[in-house]
Design a protein around this motif. Sequence first.
Motif, mmCIF file in Angstrom:
data_model
loop_
_atom_site.group_PDB
_atom_site.id
_atom_site.type_symbol
_atom_site.label_atom_id
_atom_site.label_comp_id
_atom_site.label_asym_id
_atom_site.label_seq_id
_atom_site.Cartn_x
_atom_site.Cartn_y
_atom_site.Cartn_z
ATOM 1 N N SER A 58 0.833 -1.207 0.000
ATOM 2 C CA SER A 58 0.000 0.000 0.000
ATOM 3 C C SER A 58 0.864 1.252 0.000
ATOM 4 O O SER A 58 0.640 2.184 -0.783
ATOM 5 N N LYS A 59 1.885 1.263 0.841
ATOM 6 C CA LYS A 59 2.784 2.421 0.892
ATOM 7 C C LYS A 59 3.555 2.585 -0.419
ATOM 8 O O LYS A 59 3.795 3.704 -0.865
ATOM 9 N N PHE A 60 3.910 1.473 -1.021
ATOM 10 C CA PHE A 60 4.592 1.540 -2.314
ATOM 11 C C PHE A 60 3.722 2.261 -3.339
ATOM 12 O O PHE A 60 4.177 3.177 -4.024
ATOM 13 N N TRP A 61 2.441 1.855 -3.439
ATOM 14 C CA TRP A 61 1.550 2.461 -4.435
ATOM 15 C C TRP A 61 1.224 3.903 -4.090
ATOM 16 O O TRP A 61 1.077 4.744 -4.989
ATOM 17 N N LEU A 62 1.134 4.215 -2.808
ATOM 18 C CA LEU A 62 0.953 5.621 -2.426
ATOM 19 C C LEU A 62 2.158 6.449 -2.862
ATOM 20 O O LEU A 62 2.009 7.574 -3.348
ATOM 21 N N GLY A 63 3.344 5.880 -2.691
ATOM 22 C CA GLY A 63 4.560 6.575 -3.118
ATOM 23 C C GLY A 63 4.582 6.812 -4.616
ATOM 24 O O GLY A 63 4.982 7.885 -5.079
ATOM 25 N N ARG A 64 4.138 5.832 -5.383
ATOM 26 C CA ARG A 64 4.085 5.996 -6.839
ATOM 27 C C ARG A 64 3.095 7.094 -7.213
ATOM 28 O O ARG A 64 3.391 7.936 -8.068
ATOM 29 N N ALA A 65 1.919 7.089 -6.567
ATOM 30 C CA ALA A 65 0.912 8.119 -6.860
ATOM 31 C C ALA A 65 1.432 9.494 -6.451
ATOM 32 O O ALA A 65 1.258 10.478 -7.173
ATOM 33 N N ALA A 66 2.079 9.568 -5.294
ATOM 34 C CA ALA A 66 2.639 10.842 -4.823
ATOM 35 C C ALA A 66 3.706 11.344 -5.796
ATOM 36 O O ALA A 66 3.752 12.538 -6.115
ATOM 37 N N SER A 67 4.534 10.438 -6.296
ATOM 38 C CA SER A 67 5.576 10.814 -7.267
ATOM 39 C C SER A 67 4.980 11.333 -8.565
ATOM 40 O O SER A 67 5.611 12.116 -9.272
ATOM 41 N N ALA A 68 3.758 10.897 -8.852
ATOM 42 C CA ALA A 68 3.074 11.345 -10.079
ATOM 43 C C ALA A 68 2.305 12.645 -9.839
ATOM 44 O O ALA A 68 1.600 13.117 -10.712
ATOM 45 N N GLY A 69 2.426 13.183 -8.609
ATOM 46 C CA GLY A 69 1.798 14.472 -8.329
ATOM 47 C C GLY A 69 0.508 14.418 -7.546
ATOM 48 O O GLY A 69 -0.142 15.445 -7.353
ATOM 49 N N ASP A 70 0.124 13.251 -7.057
ATOM 50 C CA ASP A 70 -1.115 13.132 -6.278
ATOM 51 C C ASP A 70 -0.842 13.605 -4.848
ATOM 52 O O ASP A 70 -0.187 12.927 -4.063
ATOM 53 N N ARG A 71 -1.330 14.795 -4.531
ATOM 54 C CA ARG A 71 -1.066 15.390 -3.206
ATOM 55 C C ARG A 71 -1.727 14.622 -2.071
ATOM 56 O O ARG A 71 -1.164 14.511 -0.984
ATOM 57 N N GLU A 72 -2.925 14.113 -2.318
ATOM 58 C CA GLU A 72 -3.608 13.335 -1.272
ATOM 59 C C GLU A 72 -2.811 12.070 -0.953
ATOM 60 O O GLU A 72 -2.678 11.698 0.209
ATOM 61 N N ALA A 73 -2.265 11.424 -1.977
ATOM 62 C CA ALA A 73 -1.439 10.234 -1.752
ATOM 63 C C ALA A 73 -0.226 10.582 -0.902
ATOM 64 O O ALA A 73 0.138 9.849 0.017
ATOM 65 N N ALA A 74 0.400 11.726 -1.193
ATOM 66 C CA ALA A 74 1.569 12.160 -0.421
ATOM 67 C C ALA A 74 1.189 12.414 1.034
ATOM 68 O O ALA A 74 1.924 12.036 1.952
ATOM 69 N N ALA A 75 0.028 13.030 1.240
ATOM 70 C CA ALA A 75 -0.420 13.331 2.602
ATOM 71 C C ALA A 75 -0.730 12.050 3.379
ATOM 72 O O ALA A 75 -0.335 11.903 4.546
ATOM 73 N N VAL A 76 -1.406 11.111 2.736
ATOM 74 C CA VAL A 76 -1.732 9.839 3.396
ATOM 75 C C VAL A 76 -0.458 9.075 3.715
ATOM 76 O O VAL A 76 -0.294 8.538 4.812
ATOM 77 N N LEU A 77 0.463 9.037 2.765
ATOM 78 C CA LEU A 77 1.725 8.332 2.990
ATOM 79 C C LEU A 77 2.478 8.938 4.171
ATOM 80 O O LEU A 77 3.013 8.213 5.014
ATOM 81 N N GLY A 78 2.486 10.254 4.253
ATOM 82 C CA GLY A 78 3.120 10.912 5.395
ATOM 83 C C GLY A 78 2.483 10.523 6.710
ATOM 84 O O GLY A 78 3.187 10.232 7.684
ATOM 85 N N ARG A 79 1.137 10.497 6.729
ATOM 86 C CA ARG A 79 0.446 10.094 7.968
ATOM 87 C C ARG A 79 0.775 8.654 8.340
ATOM 88 O O ARG A 79 1.041 8.351 9.507
ATOM 89 N N LEU A 80 0.753 7.756 7.354
ATOM 90 C CA LEU A 80 1.023 6.346 7.640
ATOM 91 C C LEU A 80 2.459 6.162 8.117
ATOM 92 O O LEU A 80 2.712 5.378 9.046
ATOM 93 N N ASN A 81 3.392 6.879 7.520
ATOM 94 C CA ASN A 81 4.793 6.786 7.942
ATOM 95 C C ASN A 81 5.004 7.344 9.344
ATOM 96 O O ASN A 81 5.957 6.958 10.031
ATOM 97 N N ASP A 82 4.114 8.230 9.779
ATOM 98 C CA ASP A 82 4.174 8.772 11.138
ATOM 99 C C ASP A 82 3.400 7.904 12.128
ATOM 100 O O ASP A 82 3.231 8.282 13.287
ATOM 101 N N GLY A 83 2.897 6.765 11.666
ATOM 102 C CA GLY A 83 2.170 5.835 12.535
ATOM 103 C C GLY A 83 0.723 6.221 12.768
ATOM 104 O O GLY A 83 0.081 5.676 13.664
ATOM 105 N N LYS A 84 0.208 7.116 11.964
ATOM 106 C CA LYS A 84 -1.192 7.534 12.098
ATOM 107 C C LYS A 84 -2.088 6.722 11.186
ATOM 108 O O LYS A 84 -1.624 5.920 10.378
ATOM 109 N N GLU A 85 -3.386 6.939 11.340
ATOM 110 C CA GLU A 85 -4.379 6.233 10.529
ATOM 111 C C GLU A 85 -4.453 6.809 9.136
ATOM 112 O O GLU A 85 -4.046 7.936 8.895
ATOM 113 N N TRP A 86 -5.024 6.044 8.223
ATOM 114 C CA TRP A 86 -5.216 6.455 6.836
ATOM 115 C C TRP A 86 -5.901 7.788 6.818
ATOM 116 O O TRP A 86 -5.579 8.745 6.224
#
Length: 129
Positions: free
Chosen positions: A101-129
């Motif tokens: 899931s984090k891998f695909w969020l990273g790919r979406a974030a790299s393609a410019g998806d800001r929501e994906a970047a925000a969710v990935l940041g939250r998940l990496n900080d141990g927070k909920e989706w």
Amino acid sequence: MATAILIAGCSRDPVAAPAANAVFNEVDVAAQELTRTEDEALAGDLRAAAQLQATYFKTDEEQYLHWLEIGAENGDPVSQYNFAFELWAHGEASEQNQIRSKFWLGRAASAGDREAAAVLGRLNDGKEW
């Protein structure tokens, strides 16, 4: 002299027979169109993958997830984000699904998806989706 044989369920009505053939032809065309769309999606067509996702969204979860993954692999950021969500939602107990899931969020974030970047940041900080 020719003998006509009437098969149960068949009609000799000249109006009903073409209507029945039209239904079979429509089913045939629909099946051919579906096959063509699947081939296009497998060849990398983002639109075709999205169309198949929409086709199966509410009717066949396994097919929906399959075409969602194909869309993600084809580079569609929306498919990448949605596939990441499905992996996370269905695999909270599975570390492997969380990693994917984090891998695909990273790919979406790299393609410019800001929501994906925000969710990935939250998940990496141990927070909920």
